[in-house]
Scaffold this motif. Sequence first.
Motif, PDB file in Angstrom:
ATOM      1  N   LEU A  51       0.781  -1.233   0.000  1.00 31.06           N
ATOM      2  CA  LEU A  51       0.000   0.000   0.000  1.00 31.06           C
ATOM      3  C   LEU A  51       0.822   1.296   0.000  1.00 31.06           C
ATOM      4  N   CYS A  52       1.932   1.317   0.770  1.00 33.93           N
ATOM      5  CA  CYS A  52       2.519   2.640   0.984  1.00 33.93           C
ATOM      6  C   CYS A  52       4.036   2.723   0.926  1.00 33.93           C
ATOM      7  N   MET A  53       4.752   1.605   0.787  1.00 37.15           N
ATOM      8  CA  MET A  53       6.204   1.688   0.873  1.00 37.15           C
ATOM      9  C   MET A  53       6.840   2.531  -0.232  1.00 37.15           C
ATOM     10  N   PRO A  54       6.325   2.541  -1.473  1.00 39.93           N
ATOM     11  CA  PRO A  54       6.908   3.442  -2.467  1.00 39.93           C
ATOM     12  C   PRO A  54       6.838   4.906  -2.033  1.00 39.93           C
ATOM     13  N   GLN A  55       5.682   5.316  -1.478  1.00 39.82           N
ATOM     14  CA  GLN A  55       5.557   6.687  -1.010  1.00 39.82           C
ATOM     15  C   GLN A  55       6.472   6.958   0.183  1.00 39.82           C
ATOM     16  N   VAL A  56       6.594   5.975   1.097  1.00 40.85           N
ATOM     17  CA  VAL A  56       7.465   6.143   2.266  1.00 40.85           C
ATOM     18  C   VAL A  56       8.918   6.299   1.832  1.00 40.85           C
ATOM     19  N   ALA A  57       9.350   5.485   0.870  1.00 41.05           N
ATOM     20  CA  ALA A  57      10.725   5.581   0.388  1.00 41.05           C
ATOM     21  C   ALA A  57      10.972   6.930  -0.268  1.00 41.05           C
ATOM     22  N   GLU A  58       9.976   7.411  -1.001  1.00 39.89           N
ATOM     23  CA  GLU A  58      10.121   8.719  -1.634  1.00 39.89           C
ATOM     24  C   GLU A  58      10.267   9.811  -0.573  1.00 39.89           C
ATOM     25  N   VAL A  59       9.528   9.693   0.522  1.00 40.18           N
ATOM     26  CA  VAL A  59       9.634  10.663   1.613  1.00 40.18           C
ATOM     27  C   VAL A  59      11.031  10.628   2.229  1.00 40.18           C
ATOM     28  N   ASP A  90      11.055  -3.856  -0.830  1.00 36.37           N
ATOM     29  CA  ASP A  90      11.524  -4.086  -2.195  1.00 36.37           C
ATOM     30  C   ASP A  90      12.830  -3.323  -2.386  1.00 36.37           C
ATOM     31  N   ILE A  91      13.892  -4.051  -2.790  1.00 40.47           N
ATOM     32  CA  ILE A  91      15.212  -3.435  -2.892  1.00 40.47           C
ATOM     33  C   ILE A  91      15.249  -2.324  -3.934  1.00 40.47           C
ATOM     34  N   GLY A  92      14.333  -2.408  -4.924  1.00 42.21           N
ATOM     35  CA  GLY A  92      14.312  -1.383  -5.960  1.00 42.21           C
ATOM     36  C   GLY A  92      13.914  -0.012  -5.455  1.00 42.21           C
ATOM     37  N   LEU A  93      13.274   0.063  -4.297  1.00 41.26           N
ATOM     38  CA  LEU A  93      12.874   1.360  -3.735  1.00 41.26           C
ATOM     39  C   LEU A  93      14.069   2.207  -3.337  1.00 41.26           C
ATOM     40  N   VAL A  94      15.198   1.562  -3.037  1.00 43.78           N
ATOM     41  CA  VAL A  94      16.391   2.325  -2.646  1.00 43.78           C
ATOM     42  C   VAL A  94      17.537   2.156  -3.633  1.00 43.78           C
ATOM     43  N   VAL A  95      17.530   1.044  -4.376  1.00 48.64           N
ATOM     44  CA  VAL A  95      18.572   0.857  -5.382  1.00 48.64           C
ATOM     45  C   VAL A  95      18.054   1.436  -6.694  1.00 48.64           C
TER      46      VAL A  95
END
Length: 860
Positions: A51-59, A90-95
């Motif tokens: 639900l929200c980890m992409p947005q959290v990583a962006e923050v 998901d490792i792609g959120l930071v890599v």
Amino acid sequence: MISLLSHGPLAADMFCRIIQSLNADVISLEVAKTSEQLQESMRVKDGMRDLCMPQVAEVWYEIAAGYQHSAPGLAAYALETTACTINWIDIGLVVNEKFLTLMFAFMLSGSDSRLRSAATECMLEIVGKRMECSAKLQLLGRLNIVECCKQLPVFSVEDEDVALKYAELLSAVGGVLLECESKAKTDVERERSGQQLLEVVPNIVGLLGSDDDVLFSVSVTFLGTYLSKLKHAENFSGPQVDSLRGILAACASKSQFPIGEDFNVDPLPRSTLEVEEEVGEIRRELFTVFRNAAGLMPSLAFDLVGNALHALYRQGIDAAFQEIEIAVTLLYQLAESPAATSQAMSQEGPIFQLACLLMDQPPPCGGHRLVSLAYMDCMVRYSKVLAQHEQAFGTVLASFLDQRGIQHPHPGVSSRAAYLFMRLVKVIRQQLLPYLNEIFSSLQPSIEAIILGVRISVWQGTAGEELDDRLYAFEAVGLLLGQEQIPPHQQKAHLSTLISFMCRQLESDIEVVYTGGLDHALAGLRVAYIIQGMSYLSKPFTPHMCRLRPELGELFCSVLALVSKALGPLQSQKLARDRAVSFVHRMVETLDTGVVPYLSEIFQSLLCCLESNDLIQTSTLLVQVLNKLNVHVSHLLELLLPKMFTEMLQRLPEETGGNATPALAGSEVAREANEVLKAWFSLMHALFTSGCANSLLQGGCASFLQNVTTTLMIGASPNNPEVSARKTCLQCLGAMILAWCADDPSQDSVPGFRQFIMDQMLPEVCFRPIIEGKVNAKDAAQSGLIGEMAAMLINLYKRCGESACQYLTSTVLPGLRCPPSLLHQFSSHMASGNQKELRTFLRAMAEQCRICALNGATPP
């Protein structure tokens, strides 16, 4: 919550704190959780990922990038929050390009230490994320992590925490590449990971030179793993060889003693001692790495050590002691490494040649404390090489005997030199016979100086500790003189010279101790030194040699006569008395029956002191005398044993058969009583196994007969928790049967004793423990007890015959409720006289009864 981040840094900080708390309390598996909590953790992680980890990583990225200048602490906090979640998102959120660009910028050129540390922590989590080998290699390639590792400013960064993070990242990348290389499924992957690993290894090797203990430890740990992986390689590539060369060189460089400290003064300052201890601790780890690397590529280690030694000889006296000492020490380490193969140690081998080079040309600065110690240690390690290189004997002996060794002004060097010289002599003593006169003339002044130079300050320990290691010089002399190849007149002349000096000094010091002069404490210490030295000197001499050359035995007897007279005056000198007793022990081994004329006076003097420890010491000496000399000392026992028995029984509590009141468990009195009890059992065993059992029936000893049997029966019973003591007591009782029972009952040494054996002794120590299930035949120690019980029964059968067997099966065993089915079997096995078969039967019987006892049943 994300919509509130526009309100400023406080909102951003709150956001990171909430994520941190959620991870620590709900998601993290580092804290033990119940099955319900684990299920909840999985639901939360799955929900956030969906639900929200992409947005959290962006923050996280926006906070780190936006506040890196205005609030670097907040930016670092965002990255720390990122790091703690990387293992499950998901490792792609930071890599990705923007996140990696930001993190690398912080790592390599950031001005804020916390930002650097947080970015490196994120990279550590990324590198350590678990995945398949091929995926991990793709990830590392995308990160371009190898190039990043080469650029890490490990040594230029000022913050220690950041430097540690850098070192951990280097080690983690190296570890991952090692794992990928070993688990790779294709040759391409294996080659790729191996190439990348070799690019990282030099940076990790560089950490060995760090003064920071943590960085050093990180490097050593990784290199241990790396070298163990290389053991399985069939061939080494050029870069691998270079890495091994670098490891060996780094170990050699880091192992050197630091410049700026004076390690050659006496006494050494406390700060210098601490530095030396630190170097020793570091060396223990470094030399392990060095030996392992040398074992993988011996030629590299040989070249390194050889070049170091040749460089020293070129520099001569201009060489620094640090370079000299490490070159010699590394040669020693070569002998301890897998590189020391039989071929390398042969006369044509490189290690043999390097050792001979050092033997022919002692290193410069040979008088330096550390160089002297390293050189002598190395010579002893290569003593077998020296045995094949006799032309170097003179050079090597001089280094041990002159101011570089035993005569060195520093007491630590002279003590160590005496011990090492003794070890060297052990190996090549026969080859040293041509040098005997020269060695003796060099050692005699040193030996006299050791004795005459004794000072109270030398002795700082308690009376039970060891004396000065310089006394090993006496053992070295003994090893040389105690050879039958020496002409008798030469042997006697050298030994007589030394013993005469020692005896004169001993008489003088004993007189001072006896009269209580002002220097009585120093004289007592010197007496201890002299007697210990005489023990070492006599150690290599055997009874055979003393019989072959009686004049040698006479010389040692003269010393023993003096020591036996000195035991009385030395009662107040605990250390000297202990050494005197130790010397008597040595003389029993050296002179054999030659000590008998002196034993009466010796034991009478020893029995004047009634302390428990002294009583145990005296008992131990008597046990040795009985075991060594047997019936040759039986005439002394009637005088000695009543006094010893009285004193020992007064210290044994009533429950063990003694006369003392029970002591509080765990107290010092109870501990001493237990030690006396062990000494009592040992003495009984010696009396019964040495052929002196009848001494217990004569004179004043006869009144202690009941005490003897009672203590042994109690000691052999299941109430005694010490299985070894029970075994000893059973052996004594078995020997007692043979000694005091005759084939003809009318000839028994103790009237009625055989009836006592069958009615009381055997039921209590053999039959009852077995029938009541108190002996576990499957326990190795208790199984040995059954063997001793079988031996007792066979001894009884030897003396009493079939009548004893019939009495036991008709009266004794039925009275103990022995199962009728076992009586006939017992009778047949005992009558067979076969101890092995009887033991097997008793073990089966014991196991059957034990199982029945556990189940509350009666054996069938």
